[in-house]
Design a protein around this motif. Structure first.
Motif, short mmCIF file in Angstrom:
data_model
loop_
_atom_site.label_atom_id
_atom_site.label_comp_id
_atom_site.label_asym_id
_atom_site.label_seq_id
_atom_site.Cartn_x
_atom_site.Cartn_y
_atom_site.Cartn_z
N ARG A 317 0.84 -1.21 0.00
CA ARG A 317 0.00 0.00 0.00
C ARG A 317 0.88 1.26 0.00
NH1 ARG A 317 -3.89 -1.22 4.93
NH2 ARG A 317 -1.94 -2.12 5.65
N VAL A 319 0.67 5.86 -1.30
CA VAL A 319 -0.20 7.03 -1.54
C VAL A 319 0.26 7.70 -2.83
CG1 VAL A 319 -0.84 9.31 -0.62
CG2 VAL A 319 -0.61 7.37 0.93
N ASP A 320 -0.68 8.00 -3.72
CA ASP A 320 -0.35 8.69 -4.98
C ASP A 320 0.20 10.09 -4.66
OD1 ASP A 320 -1.42 8.58 -8.19
OD2 ASP A 320 -1.02 10.57 -7.30
N ASN A 322 0.42 12.72 -6.43
CA ASN A 322 -0.30 13.88 -6.97
C ASN A 322 -1.69 14.04 -6.36
OD1 ASN A 322 1.93 14.51 -8.47
ND2 ASN A 322 1.25 13.40 -10.28
N THR A 323 -2.44 12.88 -6.25
CA THR A 323 -3.80 12.99 -5.71
C THR A 323 -3.85 12.84 -4.19
OG1 THR A 323 -4.20 10.62 -5.86
CG2 THR A 323 -4.71 11.91 -7.84
N LYS A 324 -2.77 12.29 -3.61
CA LYS A 324 -2.68 11.98 -2.16
C LYS A 324 -3.71 10.91 -1.76
CE LYS A 324 0.41 15.33 -1.57
NZ LYS A 324 0.72 15.71 -2.95
N GLN A 325 -4.24 10.17 -2.74
CA GLN A 325 -5.19 9.10 -2.45
C GLN A 325 -4.45 7.77 -2.23
OE1 GLN A 325 -8.61 9.42 -2.06
NE2 GLN A 325 -7.93 11.56 -2.10
N PRO A 326 -4.99 6.89 -1.36
CA PRO A 326 -4.34 5.59 -1.16
C PRO A 326 -4.37 4.78 -2.46
CG PRO A 326 -6.26 5.82 0.29
CD PRO A 326 -6.20 7.06 -0.55
N CYS A 327 -3.34 4.01 -2.71
CA CYS A 327 -3.27 3.16 -3.90
C CYS A 327 -2.25 2.06 -3.64
CB CYS A 327 -2.90 3.97 -5.15
SG CYS A 327 -1.31 4.78 -5.03
#
Ligand SMILES: Cc1cc2nc3c(=O)[nH]c(=O)nc-3n(C[C@H](O)[C@H](O)[C@H](O)COP(=O)(O)O)c2cc1C
Length: 380
Positions: A317, A319-320, A322-327
């Protein structure tokens, strides 16, 4: 003073190196360098990239008719894979979107590198932080080996353990290490090699990766390389610095290493004897050939611990950026285990330090001048 630099991105046009302070009149054979480059590329557990590249050195300067000129020795190693990456890796104009990486891999340079340099594309970091750079360091170590061979200094390496499976052979001789050259996992114990290869297969299926420990041995190093007089001249400190700089190396130990901490003084220190034919000698080498920051004439024995490869096909896991979203982390084409290759890199890197220190002790502009100094030193 011998010094060197490397340059090059993993999927760029190529790697390069420049060595300054290399003496004149030293015979250099490019085939021997190519053999060391091939040793780095082999090994069970490496990824698809190594099937594309078959590294060959192209010497650009400092060599004429097979002998060094004393001028900067420079070279390139072409990245064959560059053709496939041209639209994304051209130095001047690129398609910046389709190979953009925004999901940093835990354990790699991706996140700190992109924050440090202000990139919104991790490819700008991973291209240089990748261990592809180590091909240039292997070439440099191989060139320095050809200088040191004139003074009977030799280096070899083998893998001691992978993924917790350890080799049974304790304290192998320099001669024993030749067996590792035949092994796909650079291991001298064939039973352990079989078990390690099975573990690598299983690890690959599970989307995981492995690390391990390798050992480097350097023989023929005369007494007195390095010094105790200043912290940054200690030979063990200089070797540890250089070896620790190899991608993925998390620990370096000499001789008995960490195990010494649990033993008593009489078990750890190598008693001193003298014979009129041999001079001073030891019956053990727990010190790994270095005392007080200086070579003591015994083989130098160093072990390096490599962590498991950070790129996982079952990604962790993250964190992106640019978007700061989990990925989940980016998947680049990757090795499962690169400990056998790292051992070859370690051997080359150790040779660079021994070469620098050797030339500090026996300085000179040509091989002849250095040989005179070396002979004088041997006669003391
Ligand atoms: C010979 C060699 C090959 C490597 N191959 C890979 C690889 O294919 N994929 C990967 O993620 N890391 C690989 N690594 C390790 C990374 O380059 C390293 O973990 C990363 O640069 C971060 O540096 P650090 O581990 O020293 O902190 C390799 C290392 C070496 C020495």
């Amino acid at each position: 003073m011998l010094r060197f630099l490397t340059g090059g991105e993993s999927h760029g046009p190529g790697l390069m190196g420049i060595i300054e302070g290399f003496p004149a009149q030293v015979a250099i054979n490019p085939d021997a360098i190519n053999r060391d480059l091939a040793r780095r590329q082999h090994g069970y557990g490496r990824g698809g990239r190594m099937k594309i590249e078959s590294d060959k050195i192209q010497i650009l300067s400092g060599l004429r008719g097979g002998k060094t000129l004393g001028s900067p020795l420079s070279f390139t190693i072409v990245n064959k894979d560059y053709e496939n990456w041209l639209p994304y890796m051209d130095p001047c104009q690129i398609d910046g979107e389709s190979k953009k990486v925004t999901a940093p891999r835990p354990g790699h340079a991706d996140l700190p590198g992109s924050i440090k340099y202000g990139f919104d594309d991790i490819r700008n970091v991973l291209e240089r932080s990748s261990a592809r750079e180590t091909a240039a360091r292997v070439a440099i170590g191989s060139i320095i080996r050809q200088l040191l061979q004139n003074f009977n200094i030799q280096a070899a390496c083998h893998v001691v353990s992978i993924g917790g499976i350890a080799v049974n052979t304790l304290n192998p001789s320099f001669h024993d290490l030749a067996k590792a050259e035949q092994s796909p996992v650079r291991v001298i114990d064939s039973q352990a090699a079989e078990r390690i290869m099975k573990l690598i297969d299983q690890t690959k299926m599970e989307g995981e990766s492995l690390g391990g420990v390798f050992e480097i041995m350097i023989t023929g190093v005369p007494v007195g390389l390095g010094s105790y007089v200043q912290w940054d001249r200690k030979l063990d400190a200089r070797l540890a610095y250089a070896l620790q700089s190899i991608q993925g190396i998390k620990g370096v130990e000499f001789g008995g290493g960490f195990a010494c901490a649990a033993q008593r003084g009489s078990q750890v220190h190598d008693e001193i004897f003298y014979h009129s034919d041999r001079g001073y000698y030891r019956r053990t080498n727990h010190a790994g050939g270095i005392e007080g920051g200086m070579s003591n004439g015994q083989p130098i024995v160093i072990r390096c611990a490599m962590k498991p490869i950070p790129t996982l096909t079952k990604p962790l896991r993250t964190v992106d950026i640019n978007t700061k979203q989990p990925c989940t982390a980016a998947i680049e084409r990757s090795d499962i285990c690169a400990v056998p290759a790292a051992a070859v890199v370690g051997e080359a890197v150790a040779l660079t330090v021994i070469g620098e220190e050797f030339l500090r002790k026996c300085s000179g502009d040509s091989l002849e001048e250095i040989t005179k100094q070396w002979k004088h030193w041997q006669s003391l």
